[in-house]
Scaffold this motif. Structure first.
Motif, PDB file in Angstrom:
ATOM      1  N   THR A 178       2.054   0.344   2.076  1.00 40.37           N
ATOM      2  CA  THR A 178       3.300  -0.024   1.413  1.00 40.37           C
ATOM      3  C   THR A 178       3.099  -0.006  -0.099  1.00 40.37           C
ATOM      4  OG1 THR A 178       2.720  -2.367   1.480  1.00 40.37           O
ATOM      5  CG2 THR A 178       3.982  -1.494   3.346  1.00 40.37           C
ATOM      6  N   TRP A 179       4.207  -0.088  -0.841  1.00 40.41           N
ATOM      7  CA  TRP A 179       4.098  -0.270  -2.289  1.00 40.41           C
ATOM      8  C   TRP A 179       3.557  -1.674  -2.538  1.00 40.41           C
ATOM      9  CZ3 TRP A 179       5.225   2.856  -6.571  1.00 40.41           C
ATOM     10  CH2 TRP A 179       5.230   2.210  -7.813  1.00 40.41           C
ATOM     11  N   ASN A 180       2.416  -1.771  -3.197  1.00 38.74           N
ATOM     12  CA  ASN A 180       1.805  -3.063  -3.513  1.00 38.74           C
ATOM     13  C   ASN A 180       1.934  -3.305  -5.007  1.00 38.74           C
ATOM     14  OD1 ASN A 180       0.988  -3.661  -0.878  1.00 38.74           O
ATOM     15  ND2 ASN A 180      -0.860  -2.427  -1.081  1.00 38.74           N
ATOM     16  N   GLY A 181       2.666  -4.345  -5.384  1.00 42.48           N
ATOM     17  CA  GLY A 181       2.996  -4.559  -6.784  1.00 42.48           C
ATOM     18  C   GLY A 181       1.836  -4.866  -7.683  1.00 42.48           C
ATOM     19  N   ASP A 207       8.385  -5.675  -3.328  1.00 37.90           N
ATOM     20  CA  ASP A 207       7.592  -4.457  -3.527  1.00 37.90           C
ATOM     21  C   ASP A 207       7.719  -3.520  -2.336  1.00 37.90           C
ATOM     22  OD1 ASP A 207       6.461  -5.293  -6.042  1.00 37.90           O
ATOM     23  OD2 ASP A 207       5.233  -6.685  -4.912  1.00 37.90           O
ATOM     24  N   VAL A 208       7.657  -4.082  -1.131  1.00 36.07           N
ATOM     25  CA  VAL A 208       7.799  -3.268   0.077  1.00 36.07           C
ATOM     26  C   VAL A 208       9.158  -2.577   0.096  1.00 36.07           C
ATOM     27  CG1 VAL A 208       7.923  -3.319   2.603  1.00 36.07           C
ATOM     28  CG2 VAL A 208       6.197  -4.691   1.402  1.00 36.07           C
ATOM     29  N   GLU A 209      10.220  -3.307  -0.285  1.00 32.76           N
ATOM     30  CA  GLU A 209      11.563  -2.737  -0.284  1.00 32.76           C
ATOM     31  C   GLU A 209      11.666  -1.568  -1.249  1.00 32.76           C
ATOM     32  OE1 GLU A 209      15.853  -2.256  -1.122  1.00 32.76           O
ATOM     33  OE2 GLU A 209      14.256  -2.758  -2.538  1.00 32.76           O
ATOM     34  N   PHE A 210      11.056  -1.693  -2.433  1.00 26.67           N
ATOM     35  CA  PHE A 210      11.005  -0.599  -3.408  1.00 26.67           C
ATOM     36  C   PHE A 210      10.324   0.620  -2.786  1.00 26.67           C
ATOM     37  CE2 PHE A 210       8.801   1.642  -6.873  1.00 26.67           C
ATOM     38  CZ  PHE A 210       9.795   1.773  -7.833  1.00 26.67           C
ATOM     39  N   GLY A 218      11.781  10.785   0.371  1.00 24.96           N
ATOM     40  CA  GLY A 218      10.740  11.779   0.621  1.00 24.96           C
ATOM     41  C   GLY A 218       9.457  11.614  -0.160  1.00 24.96           C
ATOM     42  N   ILE A 219       9.266  10.471  -0.819  1.00 24.30           N
ATOM     43  CA  ILE A 219       8.036  10.223  -1.577  1.00 24.30           C
ATOM     44  C   ILE A 219       7.140   9.323  -0.724  1.00 24.30           C
ATOM     45  CG2 ILE A 219       7.054   9.336  -3.729  1.00 24.30           C
ATOM     46  CD1 ILE A 219      10.055   9.719  -4.814  1.00 24.30           C
ATOM     47  N   GLU A 220       6.087   9.895  -0.177  1.00 23.33           N
ATOM     48  CA  GLU A 220       5.239   9.198   0.786  1.00 23.33           C
ATOM     49  C   GLU A 220       4.071   8.499   0.090  1.00 23.33           C
ATOM     50  OE1 GLU A 220       5.764   8.727   4.016  1.00 23.33           O
ATOM     51  OE2 GLU A 220       7.676   9.790   3.846  1.00 23.33           O
ATOM     52  N   PRO A 221       3.514   7.453   0.722  1.00 22.85           N
ATOM     53  CA  PRO A 221       2.406   6.714   0.105  1.00 22.85           C
ATOM     54  C   PRO A 221       1.047   7.364   0.337  1.00 22.85           C
ATOM     55  CG  PRO A 221       3.006   5.694   2.176  1.00 22.85           C
ATOM     56  CD  PRO A 221       3.981   6.820   1.961  1.00 22.85           C
ATOM     57  N   ARG A 222       0.143   7.061  -0.552  1.00 26.43           N
ATOM     58  CA  ARG A 222      -1.266   7.427  -0.361  1.00 26.43           C
ATOM     59  C   ARG A 222      -2.108   6.201  -0.660  1.00 26.43           C
ATOM     60  NH1 ARG A 222      -5.103  11.966  -3.478  1.00 26.43           N
ATOM     61  NH2 ARG A 222      -7.055  11.252  -2.521  1.00 26.43           N
ATOM     62  N   HIS A 223      -2.969   5.820   0.292  1.00 29.49           N
ATOM     63  CA  HIS A 223      -3.857   4.673   0.123  1.00 29.49           C
ATOM     64  C   HIS A 223      -4.954   4.948  -0.898  1.00 29.49           C
ATOM     65  CE1 HIS A 223      -3.234   1.132   2.402  1.00 29.49           C
ATOM     66  NE2 HIS A 223      -3.384   1.628   3.603  1.00 29.49           N
ATOM     67  N   ILE A 224      -5.152   4.008  -1.833  1.00 30.32           N
ATOM     68  CA  ILE A 224      -6.324   4.049  -2.715  1.00 30.32           C
ATOM     69  C   ILE A 224      -6.930   2.640  -2.806  1.00 30.32           C
ATOM     70  CG2 ILE A 224      -5.634   6.081  -4.044  1.00 30.32           C
ATOM     71  CD1 ILE A 224      -4.625   4.183  -6.241  1.00 30.32           C
ATOM     72  N   ARG A 225      -6.892   1.938  -1.676  1.00 28.44           N
ATOM     73  CA  ARG A 225      -7.317   0.528  -1.630  1.00 28.44           C
ATOM     74  C   ARG A 225      -8.748   0.324  -2.085  1.00 28.44           C
ATOM     75  NH1 ARG A 225      -4.719  -3.204   1.406  1.00 28.44           N
ATOM     76  NH2 ARG A 225      -6.667  -4.105   2.186  1.00 28.44           N
ATOM     77  N   TYR A 226      -9.614   1.287  -1.794  1.00 27.69           N
ATOM     78  CA  TYR A 226     -11.028   1.141  -2.116  1.00 27.69           C
ATOM     79  C   TYR A 226     -11.436   1.948  -3.345  1.00 27.69           C
ATOM     80  CZ  TYR A 226     -11.541  -1.147   2.385  1.00 27.69           C
ATOM     81  OH  TYR A 226     -11.430  -2.027   3.439  1.00 27.69           O
ATOM     82  N   SER A 227     -10.464   2.578  -4.004  1.00 29.78           N
ATOM     83  CA  SER A 227     -10.756   3.428  -5.163  1.00 29.78           C
ATOM     84  C   SER A 227     -10.318   2.803  -6.473  1.00 29.78           C
ATOM     85  CB  SER A 227     -10.072   4.791  -5.000  1.00 29.78           C
ATOM     86  OG  SER A 227     -10.483   5.435  -3.810  1.00 29.78           O
ATOM     87  N   ALA A 228      -9.141   2.164  -6.479  1.00 29.47           N
ATOM     88  CA  ALA A 228      -8.628   1.507  -7.693  1.00 29.47           C
ATOM     89  C   ALA A 228      -8.800  -0.002  -7.518  1.00 29.47           C
ATOM     90  CB  ALA A 228      -7.167   1.861  -7.907  1.00 29.47           C
ATOM     91  N   ILE A 229      -9.825  -0.551  -8.153  1.00 28.26           N
ATOM     92  CA  ILE A 229     -10.238  -1.929  -7.884  1.00 28.26           C
ATOM     93  C   ILE A 229      -9.729  -2.878  -8.965  1.00 28.26           C
ATOM     94  CG2 ILE A 229     -12.209  -3.455  -7.498  1.00 28.26           C
ATOM     95  CD1 ILE A 229     -11.711  -1.253  -5.370  1.00 28.26           C
TER      96      ILE A 229
END
Length: 288
Positions: A178-181, A207-210, A218-229
C-alpha cells in the motif's frame, strides 16, 4: 529539481531536527525539503530558521493554523508548493538512511509508485540518537542499536540487508504493498491526477486511500521495504479518536468498493489553472 521530499509534522521540533540531520547527510542533493506543518507553535519555525543555513538543499516550510488533525489538508498544500517532478512523502519522526532519496530516485518508474517501510525504535533508543550518530550512520548499524538497548529480532533484517538481498526480501515480503506515508513516492503529476489526499479523512487509512486511487488509474505499487530505510522515532497518538478512525475507514472503503479515482475535496483547492499553489491568507509559506 528532481524530487520534493515532503515531511509532515506537528509540534515535534526535537524529532524533526533528527529527521533533518538525516536529510542533510544524504548521498545526493538534487532535492528540496518541504515541511508540511499542521499548525505547530513558533518553536518549529524557529528551529527550521536556525538549521536552514547548514542545509545542503532548499527548505520550504508550509504552515496552516491549528484546527485539529488536518494532515490531508497540509499534505495537499505541500504538494501544491512542491517544485520537484516527483514527490517523496515521509513523516517528521522518520530518520532516513543516507541512501533514502537515492533509492527512491533510482528505482522510480513512471507507471509505479514506490512504497517503503520503517524500523521502529523504542523511546530510549529514539532519545539516544545524536547528530553525530545520524551523520556518521552509526544509528543504522545493528550492533549500535543493540548496544543502546534494542533487542535482537528478525526485524533487524531491515537495517542489515544489502544488495542484492534487499531486493529478494522486497519480493518475499508478505506485507500488502500500500501507499505508506512514512516512505512512498510518485510523480507530482500523478498526485494531481487523482486530486491529492482526501480531506474528508483524518487519522486512519488516509495513505492507503491515496494509494487505492493511484491504483485505480493504473499506477501500481512496488515494494522497497528493505531498500529505503528509515528509523521511526517513538511517539504516542493522543490526537486520535475512535470516531475519527471510523469515519476515515468509511471513506477508504467507499473508495475501494467504487474504484474511485478522484478526491472530491482535495488538492485542486490549493492549485490554480497552471498547477501553482494558492494558499489561504492565514497560511504561511517560507522558503529558506
Amino acid at each position: 529539481m528532481q524530487t520534493s521530499v515532503i515531511i509532515s509534522t506537528y509540534n515535534s521540533p526535537l524529532w524533526l531536527q533528527k529527521v533533518l540531520w538525516g536529510y542533510f547527510a544524504q548521498d545526493r542533493h538534487d532535492f528540496e525539503l518541504v515541511i508540511a506543518d499542521d499548525g505547530s507553535s513558533d518553536e518549529t519555525r524557529e528551529m527550521l530558521a536556525a538549521m536552514a543555513p547548514n542545509s545542503p538543499v532548499p527548505i520550504a516550510h508550509v504552515w496552516q493554523p491549528d484546527e485539529g488533525f488536518q494532515k490531508c489538508r497540509i499534505l495537499n498544500k505541500a504538494i501544491a508548493v512542491a517544485q520537484g517532478e516527483r514527490i517523496l512523502l515521509t513523516d517528521g519522526d522518520c530518520v532516513p538512511r543516507r541512501d533514502f532519496v537515492e533509492v527512491h530516485t533510482r528505482l522510480a518508474q513512471p507507471d509505479r509508485f514506490l512504497t517503503g517501510g520503517y524500523f521502529k525504535l523504542p523511546p530510549n533508543v529514539s532519545k539516544a540518537l545524536t547528530q553525530d550518530d545520524i551523520a556518521g550512520q552509526q544509528a543504522f548499524n545493528a550492533f549500535w542499536l543493540m548496544r543502546h538497548g534494542l533487542p535482537f529480532t528478525s526485524k533487524l533484517l531491515k537495517v542489515v540487508a544489502t544488495s542484492p538481498f534487499d531486493e529478494w526480501l522486497n519480493r518475499l515480503s508478505p506485507a500488502r504493498p500500500t501507499w505508506n506515508g512514512h516512505s512512498a513516492s510518485c510523480l507530482r503529476s500523478q498526485a494531481i491526477q487523482i486530486n491529492g489526499f482526501n480531506e474528508d479523512m483524518q487519522y486512519g487509512g488516509l495513505d492507503v486511500e491515496f494509494g487505492l486511487r493511484l491504483r485505480h488509474v493504473g499506477i501500481e505499487p512496488r515494494h522497497i521495504r528493505y531498500s529505503a530505510i528509515a528509523l521511526h522515532l517513538h511517539h504516542g497518538h493522543g490526537y486520535v479518536t475512535q470516531g475519527m478512525k471510523e469515519r476515515s475507514h468509511g471513506v477508504k472503503e467507499n473508495t475501494r468498493h467504487n474504484r474511485l479515482t478522484w478526491a472530491e475535496r482535495g488538492l485542486s483547492q490549493w492549485l490554480d489553472s497552471s498547477n501553482r499553489a494558492t494558499l489561504l491568507r492565514d497560511d504561511r509559506l517560507t522558503r529558506f
